[in-house]
Design an enzyme around this catalytic site. Sequence first.
Site, PDB file in Angstrom:
ATOM      1  CD  GLU A 274      -2.989  -1.102   2.280  1.00  0.00           C
ATOM      2  OE1 GLU A 274      -4.103  -1.549   2.009  1.00  0.00           O
ATOM      3  OE2 GLU A 274      -2.708  -0.617   3.385  1.00  0.00           O
ATOM      4  CG  ASP A 347      -7.525  -5.365   4.835  1.00  0.00           C
ATOM      5  OD1 ASP A 347      -7.158  -5.598   5.994  1.00  0.00           O
ATOM      6  OD2 ASP A 347      -7.435  -4.263   4.286  1.00  0.00           O
ATOM      7  CD  GLU A 375      -9.833  -0.978   8.179  1.00  0.00           C
ATOM      8  OE1 GLU A 375      -8.891  -1.542   8.772  1.00  0.00           O
ATOM      9  OE2 GLU A 375      -9.732  -0.549   7.019  1.00  0.00           O
TER      10      GLU A 375
HETATM   11  C1  BDP Z   1      -6.149  -2.007   6.010  1.00  0.00           C
HETATM   12  C2  BDP Z   1      -6.411  -0.650   6.571  1.00  0.00           C
HETATM   13  C3  BDP Z   1      -5.240   0.270   6.465  1.00  0.00           C
HETATM   14  C4  BDP Z   1      -3.994  -0.408   7.029  1.00  0.00           C
HETATM   15  C5  BDP Z   1      -3.796  -1.736   6.339  1.00  0.00           C
HETATM   16  C6  BDP Z   1      -2.654  -2.538   6.938  1.00  0.00           C
HETATM   17  O1  BDP Z   1      -7.513  -0.102   5.879  1.00  0.00           O
HETATM   18  O2  BDP Z   1      -5.539   1.441   7.156  1.00  0.00           O
HETATM   19  O3  BDP Z   1      -2.879   0.388   6.883  1.00  0.00           O
HETATM   20  O4  BDP Z   1      -4.949  -2.528   6.492  1.00  0.00           O
HETATM   21  O5  BDP Z   1      -2.945  -3.484   7.668  1.00  0.00           O
HETATM   22  O6  BDP Z   1      -7.172  -2.841   6.455  1.00  0.00           O
HETATM   23  O7  BDP Z   1      -1.498  -2.267   6.681  1.00  0.00           O
END
Ligand code: BDP
Length: 682
Positions: A274, A347, A375
């Site tokens: 990401e 996720d 979340e």
């Molecule tokens: C996702 C979240 C994000 C996190 C990412 C992670 O939306 O904010 O940075 O996971 O785990 O679920 O790195």
Amino acid sequence: MGHVIRYGVCLLLAMLCYLVGQAEDGSRLWLRYTKVADREAALRKIHCSLRDPVANTAVQELQHYWRKGDVALVLDKKWPKYQPDGYRIRSVAGKTIIRAGSSTGLLYGAYHLLRLQQIGNEVTQLDIVETPSYHLRMLNHWDNLDGTVERGYAGYSLWKWDELPAIKSPRYVEYARANASIGINAVVLNNVNASPLILRQDYIEKVKVLADSFRPYGIRVFLSINFSAPAILGNLPDSDPLNPAVARWWKDKADAIYKVIPDFGGFLVKANSEGQPGPQDYGRTHADGANMLAAALKPHKGLVLWRAFVYNPSAEDRAKQAYQEFVPLDGKFEDNVILQIKNGPIDFQPREPFNPLFGAMPNTSQMVEFQITQEYLGFSNHLVYLAPLFKETLDAETYTRKEASTVAGLTQKGPNPRLSAIAGVANIGEDRNWCGHHFAQANWYAFGRLAWNSGLSSDSVAREWLASTFSPDMTLIAPLSKVMLESREAAVNYMMPLGLHHIFAFEHHYGPEPWGDIPGGRPDWMPWYYHNADSLGIGFDRTASGSNAVAQYHSPLKEQFAALSSCPEKYLLWFHHVPWNYSMKNGRSLWDNLCYAYQEGVDQVRYVQRVWDGLEHKVDAERFKDVQAKLKIQAKDAVWWRDACLLYFQTYSKRPIPPTLEQPVHRLDELKKIKLNLKHHN
Ligand code: BDP
């Protein structure tokens, strides 16, 4: 006269503070022990054979709160060396003896005793032996240095970086105590999307203060690092892990940290994920990056927790990518590296099958990462008890080896039997009740208890928590533990039943947006990528005719998931694109089953409301009202989810919602206009 008035005002303020301090605002969590009066305390002895800060904490806790006779805390030199946190509690001749191989074991034994006393269990005929399931039981905070918390729903961060190191908030110790009482022994302080600044010397001095506050509770501190720190902080031309100057920089940094925090735990790393930097920026592998850090930490016995949460915007199914990237690296990691793997392959969704990486790398230490913060489960507005979600993954059979091949077994007995770990992304902030929702405290608690003993049942943990947090009254525990146990299934039903996933509103992930689309945006961030609804049916084809992600599972799972007839219905739309009129096990069509599931979720939340309302006289007014208000939001949200998903999917299925079911109360065009202004702090 002025004096008298001022005195009066002070007195009034003091009384108010006292009253507020006593108010049931949830700040006391599950730690509602009542203090033993001095006279009573003088009648019993708490004796300990060793003196160190952790043992002193154990003695102090018992001195303050234990009321049932003498206790001896004994260091047992013959205790198995690699299970230092274990303990034995025995009642002998009217006395209680706690034996352990270390002071942390004694501390956990002390909290065990206090828990038994608090929930009203028998405490005079004890013979209990406990050994934790995992060596490292850790919370991951996604706290930023500016005080915000990524995906945090309980206010700002507990860590006051601007005040540190000079000012020490009393909550640092309260936090450590709460963790220790459930066996948590490690915390990562900062967000995995890490600011390089955390490694600057002035921040290390701040971290030291937190580490010092936590140490008497047996808790070690870890930090998330930014892989580009050598270039950004150290002014090096790059952060290539094979550049000797970079390796040197990390070594010096590790040395500097250990100089002030001798028991520092190590680094957590989100790399090439990401948008975060990582070794691949220089054509190196994850193993190259992890091993370089491992070498810097090794002289100090530090660890690298390397996250496996990676996926790129490519044509490949997102669910397959971590496996593809990491499996070829099996056996290439240093022995102080643990691969930290999210429970599912996408996720932290309301429901996912277990991540197929578990068991696919027999020569690499692996650990599970769960998300405690909600979340994808209604933030701190929805009552969703997560122990059943945690257990579902831990108990999942992977069939990857002959013995101990559940996810729990694999992560507890990996290639390095002296090193096992589990992590949960914390749901804690500076709210008075720590977690935003009183019942979200149960998820912090359950994570700790299951990290300590993954064999505990969700039900027993819920009962223990209810007894400690509300009251040991069975007429409260019985109905509430029941609704807690069903609450995760309820959320799956009203959000994403039958294997649906990731149909949340973009960015904040609170409400439904199955129609969500941002022209030109990353497909794997769009709901349609996951649900694939069309005139024929719905679901992600992950069989051989689709992405073939099923092949990443071991037999017989891959065959079971691949065949429509044997795929568990809870994962149906995860693995298959299924016709709307497909006949499910109960004889109804897929479409009708979807409608029933969404309605069931709504009904389940309404049931929780009724149960809660019926308990008004058994719960203090403050928490009763707080939870009641949150349940109202949850019930409204459940209807919102139901209507949004069914009305939208109906545009493809062209089928009626069965007339026996409640009909939507919203209109699709109106629902599509809802845009919540919820911030996502990156
Ligand atoms: C996702 C979240 C994000 C996190 C990412 C992670 O939306 O904010 O940075 O996971 O785990 O679920 O790195």
